[in-house]
Structures are given as C-alpha cells and as structure tokens.
Design an enzyme around this catalytic site. Structure first.
Site, mmCIF file in Angstrom:
data_model
loop_
_atom_site.group_PDB
_atom_site.id
_atom_site.type_symbol
_atom_site.label_atom_id
_atom_site.label_comp_id
_atom_site.label_asym_id
_atom_site.label_seq_id
_atom_site.Cartn_x
_atom_site.Cartn_y
_atom_site.Cartn_z
ATOM 1 N N ASN A 81 12.956 2.021 -6.478
ATOM 2 C CA ASN A 81 12.307 3.101 -5.732
ATOM 3 C C ASN A 81 12.469 2.794 -4.248
ATOM 4 O O ASN A 81 11.837 1.879 -3.729
ATOM 5 C CB ASN A 81 10.821 3.158 -6.118
ATOM 6 C CG ASN A 81 10.030 4.147 -5.281
ATOM 7 O OD1 ASN A 81 10.606 4.935 -4.518
ATOM 8 N ND2 ASN A 81 8.712 4.112 -5.425
ATOM 9 N N TRP A 82 13.336 3.560 -3.594
ATOM 10 C CA TRP A 82 13.600 3.294 -2.181
ATOM 11 C C TRP A 82 12.525 3.863 -1.270
ATOM 12 O O TRP A 82 12.558 3.628 -0.054
ATOM 13 C CB TRP A 82 14.989 3.841 -1.800
ATOM 14 C CG TRP A 82 16.119 2.940 -2.223
ATOM 15 C CD1 TRP A 82 16.031 1.849 -3.050
ATOM 16 C CD2 TRP A 82 17.491 3.040 -1.833
ATOM 17 N NE1 TRP A 82 17.271 1.260 -3.195
ATOM 18 C CE2 TRP A 82 18.186 1.973 -2.458
ATOM 19 C CE3 TRP A 82 18.200 3.922 -1.026
ATOM 20 C CZ2 TRP A 82 19.556 1.781 -2.288
ATOM 21 C CZ3 TRP A 82 19.573 3.727 -0.864
ATOM 22 C CH2 TRP A 82 20.239 2.665 -1.490
ATOM 23 N N LYS A 83 11.598 4.651 -1.831
ATOM 24 C CA LYS A 83 10.513 5.240 -1.018
ATOM 25 C C LYS A 83 11.118 5.957 0.184
ATOM 26 O O LYS A 83 12.187 6.543 0.060
ATOM 27 C CB LYS A 83 9.500 4.152 -0.633
ATOM 28 C CG LYS A 83 9.052 3.347 -1.871
ATOM 29 C CD LYS A 83 7.880 2.448 -1.635
ATOM 30 C CE LYS A 83 7.523 1.720 -2.936
ATOM 31 N NZ LYS A 83 6.317 0.897 -2.825
ATOM 32 N N HIS A 104 3.409 8.333 -8.405
ATOM 33 C CA HIS A 104 3.346 7.018 -7.757
ATOM 34 C C HIS A 104 2.023 6.902 -6.992
ATOM 35 O O HIS A 104 1.536 7.884 -6.443
ATOM 36 C CB HIS A 104 4.540 6.844 -6.808
ATOM 37 C CG HIS A 104 4.684 5.452 -6.312
ATOM 38 N ND1 HIS A 104 3.900 4.939 -5.302
ATOM 39 C CD2 HIS A 104 5.504 4.445 -6.698
ATOM 40 C CE1 HIS A 104 4.238 3.679 -5.105
ATOM 41 N NE2 HIS A 104 5.199 3.353 -5.930
ATOM 42 N N GLU A 124 1.368 5.859 -4.181
ATOM 43 C CA GLU A 124 1.440 6.320 -2.782
ATOM 44 C C GLU A 124 1.319 7.834 -2.705
ATOM 45 O O GLU A 124 0.750 8.368 -1.750
ATOM 46 C CB GLU A 124 2.742 5.803 -2.142
ATOM 47 C CG GLU A 124 2.665 4.288 -1.907
ATOM 48 C CD GLU A 124 3.991 3.563 -1.955
ATOM 49 O OE1 GLU A 124 5.054 4.222 -1.921
ATOM 50 O OE2 GLU A 124 3.967 2.315 -2.036
ATOM 51 N N GLU A 140 1.927 0.011 -12.342
ATOM 52 C CA GLU A 140 2.021 -0.557 -11.003
ATOM 53 C C GLU A 140 0.613 -0.755 -10.431
ATOM 54 O O GLU A 140 0.018 0.191 -9.916
ATOM 55 C CB GLU A 140 2.803 0.380 -10.073
ATOM 56 C CG GLU A 140 4.224 0.649 -10.521
ATOM 57 C CD GLU A 140 5.127 1.047 -9.363
ATOM 58 O OE1 GLU A 140 6.179 0.425 -9.221
ATOM 59 O OE2 GLU A 140 4.765 1.949 -8.587
ATOM 60 N N GLY A 152 4.001 -4.013 -2.671
ATOM 61 C CA GLY A 152 4.348 -4.371 -1.306
ATOM 62 C C GLY A 152 3.522 -5.502 -0.718
ATOM 63 O O GLY A 152 3.553 -5.734 0.484
ATOM 64 N N SER A 211 5.799 -5.857 -6.422
ATOM 65 C CA SER A 211 6.279 -7.155 -5.935
ATOM 66 C C SER A 211 7.181 -7.885 -6.924
ATOM 67 O O SER A 211 7.149 -9.113 -7.011
ATOM 68 C CB SER A 211 5.097 -8.042 -5.511
ATOM 69 O OG SER A 211 4.392 -7.441 -4.431
ATOM 70 N N GLY A 246 10.391 -1.851 -5.702
ATOM 71 C CA GLY A 246 10.396 -1.222 -4.385
ATOM 72 C C GLY A 246 11.291 -1.982 -3.431
ATOM 73 O O GLY A 246 12.514 -1.867 -3.454
ATOM 74 N N GLY A 247 10.691 -2.814 -2.581
ATOM 75 C CA GLY A 247 11.418 -3.491 -1.515
ATOM 76 C C GLY A 247 12.669 -4.221 -1.968
ATOM 77 O O GLY A 247 13.711 -4.175 -1.294
HETATM 78 P P1 13P Z 1 7.333 -3.300 -4.233
HETATM 79 O O1 13P Z 1 8.365 -3.780 -5.241
HETATM 80 O O2 13P Z 1 7.889 -3.210 -2.844
HETATM 81 O O3 13P Z 1 6.056 -4.035 -4.346
HETATM 82 O O4 13P Z 1 7.020 -1.763 -4.631
HETATM 83 C C1 13P Z 1 6.734 -1.455 -5.942
HETATM 84 C C2 13P Z 1 6.711 0.015 -6.091
HETATM 85 O O5 13P Z 1 5.846 0.694 -5.570
HETATM 86 C C3 13P Z 1 7.784 0.639 -6.875
HETATM 87 O O6 13P Z 1 7.514 1.986 -7.145
#
Ligand code: 13P
Length: 251
Positions: A9-11, A93, A95, A163, A169, A209, A230-231
């Site tokens: 997920n590149w957000k 998600h 967020e 999640e 993050g 993470s 994510g990251g």
């Molecule tokens: P991180 O891997 O950066 O913690 O993000 C997880 C995430 O929200 C994937 O949707």
C-alpha cells in the site's frame, strides 16, 4: 489451498519516478510463487498497470466509491479502477476510517461495488491502542468484520487485512501470539458466518510495520496468509525480501 499474497500500500506516496521502484519489484520476482499486488496512488494506476504488464505484479486501488458513477466530485468508482488496470482495491483502511469517517456500513457497500466490478476487495480492520489496552481487541475486530464484509461473497475474491492502528507506521508490532489470536478468531468468525468452504478461501493478511527483519516470523503464524505492507513496499530493496520470506513460508 489459499494462495499467499504480498500486497503493498503506497498510500499518498509516489509520482512518475516511482514507477522505477515498481519495475524493480516486478523484475525481482519474475516467477513469484505467491500473489504480488502493489496499490499506488490513483494518479499512477494506469501507468503502473502498463509498467507491470506481463509480470507477476498486479495493481490495486486504495479506495473506491460505492456507486458506479454519478455526481461525486473527487471520487473514483470500482469500475473506473478496473478500467485503469486495477485488479483489487483496499477498502476501509484505518487512515480512511480516521481521515474520512468511513463506517463499517460504508466499507461494506464499497466492497459490494468492488466485487461487482470484478475486483478483489481487501477489507481492513484493526483496533486502536486504547482498545487493545482496554481488552477490547477481539470485540472490535469481530464487529468490524461483521459490519464491513458483504453477504453472498466468493471467498477467493475477498481478503481481510488485520492492521492494528497502533502498529501502522510506528515500528511497533503485536506479539506473534497476539497476531495468532486475532487471525484464528477471524477465521472462526468467517466460518460461522459463511461456512467453511467460503471462509477457508478468504485470505487473512497481517499489516502494520512489516519489514524484511520480521516478515518470516509473522508469516509462520497460523492463519496469516500474507501481508499488507506500507512503508516497506516503496522500494524493491525492502519489499523483495518480504516477498521471498512469504514464498519460503508457502513452501
Ligand atoms: P506500515 O507497513 O508502513 O506500517 O503501514 C501498514 C499499512 O497501513 C498498510 O496498509
């Protein structure tokens, strides 16, 4: 058997030059034995789909509207995502639940729309730190699961991503026992609602993470069918070892 899935997920990250990272990820796994998905921002969807065409990587969106078309300025429908080359979409998600007030009912409507458009629906759930500390984790995730997943599904087209909000993050990760407890509970809930044939086809991803250094131990946990990253999905250097760890877990 469920096919494992490594999803990124590149957000809200990435402009045109990020396609280089996408091509590097695809190039690193020309014969991947697990499913690979990258969900870039909507502005990159079409180019991303073109860039990975012929590779093992599939492209997904990060949200869709519940309606197929209409007066919804700024929104994108599931059929538009499919038209741009997406084969999946992340929904609900944390967020989006936090930034846009998305409810379980709205996520459920979006999931229905995604499935109707032929997309795989990746439905996200997870507790906050306050909820975990109050001992409410299983109640929270079961309620989100019940409210966010539509009836009458094909289990192979639905993915649930657990999640924990506090793990996203932050570098914090639940213990393996905590992940197992949630994933085993989710599987039992799905079996109770949909029956074992459908429920056993639904993939359960862990997200929050996930890094090259912790992926292998997470993938060894029962009922973990992959990760939503994510990251660490933004570069091949980070994502590729996670893919390899998942392939090894798949055996
Ligand atoms: P991180 O891997 O950066 O913690 O993000 C997880 C995430 O929200 C994937 O949707």
């Amino acid at each position: 058997m469920r096919r494992k899935l490594a999803a990124g997920n590149w957000k809200m990250n990435g402009t045109g030059e990020a396609l280089t990272a996408l091509e590097a990820i695809a190039g690193a796994h020309p014969a991947a034995t697990v499913d690979l998905l990258i969900c870039p921002p909507a502005t990159l969807l079409y180019r991303a789909a073109q860039a990975v065409s012929g590779s093992r990587v599939r492209i997904g969106g990060q949200d869709c509207h519940a309606a197929n078309a209409g007066a919804h300025t700024g929104d994108i429908s599931a059929s538009m995502l499919a038209d741009a080359g997406a084969s999946a979409v992340i929904l609900g998600h944390s967020e989006r639940r936090a930034d846009h007030g998305e409810t379980d009912a709205q996520v459920c409507d979006k999931a229905r729309a995604a499935l109707d458009a032929g997309l795989i629906a990746i439905i996200c759930i997870g507790e906050t730190l306050a909820q975990r500390e109050a001992g409410q984790t299983l109640d929270v995730v079961c309620a989100q699961l019940a409210g966010s997943v539509p009836d009458g599904i094909d289990g192979s087209r639905v993915v649930i991503a657990y999640e924990p909000v506090w793990a996203i993050g932050t570098g914090l990760v639940p213990t393996l026992e905590q992940i197992a407890e949630v994933h085993d509970t989710l599987r039992q809930q799905l079996i109770g609602r949909f029956g074992s044939e459908t429920a056993e086809a639904i993939r359960l991803l862990y997200g929050g993470s996930v890094k090259p250094g912790n992926a292998a131990e997470i993938f060894a946990v029962s009922n973990v069918d992959g990760a939503l990253v994510g990251g660490a999905s933004l570069t091949a250097a980070d994502f590729s070892p996670i893919v390899t760890a998942l392939e090894q877990a798949a055996g």
